[in-house]
Write a protein that holds these residues in place. Structure first.
Motif, short mmCIF file in Angstrom:
data_model
loop_
_atom_site.label_atom_id
_atom_site.label_comp_id
_atom_site.label_asym_id
_atom_site.label_seq_id
_atom_site.Cartn_x
_atom_site.Cartn_y
_atom_site.Cartn_z
N LEU A 41 0.83 -1.21 0.00
CA LEU A 41 0.00 0.00 0.00
C LEU A 41 0.86 1.26 0.00
N ARG A 42 1.96 1.20 0.72
CA ARG A 42 2.86 2.35 0.80
C ARG A 42 3.59 2.60 -0.52
N ASN A 43 3.91 1.52 -1.23
CA ASN A 43 4.80 1.63 -2.38
C ASN A 43 4.16 1.38 -3.74
N SER A 44 2.84 1.34 -3.80
CA SER A 44 2.20 1.10 -5.10
C SER A 44 0.89 1.88 -5.17
N ASN A 45 0.33 1.90 -6.35
CA ASN A 45 -0.98 2.53 -6.56
C ASN A 45 -2.05 1.48 -6.79
N HIS A 46 -1.80 0.24 -6.38
CA HIS A 46 -2.76 -0.84 -6.58
C HIS A 46 -4.03 -0.59 -5.77
N SER A 47 -5.12 -1.11 -6.26
CA SER A 47 -6.39 -1.00 -5.53
C SER A 47 -6.33 -1.88 -4.28
N VAL A 106 -4.28 -5.46 -3.72
CA VAL A 106 -3.35 -5.66 -2.60
C VAL A 106 -3.79 -6.85 -1.77
N ALA A 107 -5.07 -6.94 -1.48
CA ALA A 107 -5.58 -8.05 -0.68
C ALA A 107 -5.27 -9.39 -1.35
N LEU A 108 -5.62 -9.49 -2.63
CA LEU A 108 -5.43 -10.75 -3.34
C LEU A 108 -3.95 -11.06 -3.56
N ASP A 109 -3.14 -10.02 -3.81
CA ASP A 109 -1.69 -10.22 -4.00
C ASP A 109 -1.02 -10.78 -2.74
N ASN A 110 -1.62 -10.51 -1.59
CA ASN A 110 -0.99 -10.89 -0.33
C ASN A 110 -1.70 -12.03 0.40
N CYS A 128 -5.18 -6.09 9.38
CA CYS A 128 -4.45 -4.84 9.62
C CYS A 128 -4.91 -4.18 10.91
N GLU A 129 -6.21 -4.21 11.17
CA GLU A 129 -6.72 -3.62 12.40
C GLU A 129 -6.16 -4.33 13.63
N LYS A 130 -6.04 -5.66 13.54
CA LYS A 130 -5.50 -6.41 14.68
C LYS A 130 -4.02 -6.09 14.90
N LEU A 131 -3.27 -5.95 13.80
CA LEU A 131 -1.83 -5.74 13.90
C LEU A 131 -1.46 -4.28 14.12
N TYR A 132 -2.13 -3.37 13.40
CA TYR A 132 -1.74 -1.96 13.41
C TYR A 132 -2.77 -1.02 14.04
N LYS A 147 -4.23 3.31 3.01
CA LYS A 147 -4.26 3.75 1.61
C LYS A 147 -4.56 5.24 1.52
N ARG A 148 -5.54 5.70 2.29
CA ARG A 148 -5.86 7.13 2.29
C ARG A 148 -4.68 7.96 2.79
N GLU A 149 -4.05 7.52 3.88
CA GLU A 149 -2.92 8.26 4.45
C GLU A 149 -1.75 8.33 3.47
N PHE A 150 -1.42 7.21 2.84
CA PHE A 150 -0.28 7.18 1.91
C PHE A 150 -0.59 8.00 0.66
#
Length: 70
Positions: free
Chosen positions: A26-32, A36-40, A52-56, A64-67
Motif C-alpha cells: 500500500l505504501r509503495n504502489s498505486n494498486h487497488s 493488494v488483498a489478493l496479492d498478499n 491490519c486492524e489487529k496488527l496496526y 491507503k488514504r494516508e499514503f
C-alpha cells in the motif's frame, strides 16, 4: 522461530505476515485495495482490513488514504 514462545496461533502469525506485506505494498504502489488483498493472500479487502486492524489498529483502507495524501 518457535511459535509457542510468541503465544499466537499459526493463523494469526500468517495473517500478521500478510498484513505486513500488504502494508508495504500500500505504501509503495498505486494498486487497488482488492489487488493488494489478493496479492498478499487474503480472500478479500474485508479480511485484509481485519488483519491490519489487529496488527496496526488501523484498517488497510485507512493506510491507503494516508499514503495517498503524502
Amino acid at each position: 522461530l518457535n511459535l509457542m514462545t510468541l503465544e499466537i496461533t499459526v493463523d494469526t502469525y500468517i495473517n500478521n505476515v500478510r498484513a505486513q506485506y500488504a502494508h508495504n505494498e500500500l505504501r509503495n504502489s498505486n494498486h487497488s485495495l482488492t489487488e493488494v488483498a489478493l496479492d498478499n493472500g487474503f480472500s478479500g479487502v474485508r479480511t485484509m482490513n481485519r488483519a491490519c486492524e489487529k496488527l496496526y489498529n488501523k484498517a488497510a483502507s485507512q493506510f491507503k488514504r494516508e499514503f495517498k495524501n503524502k
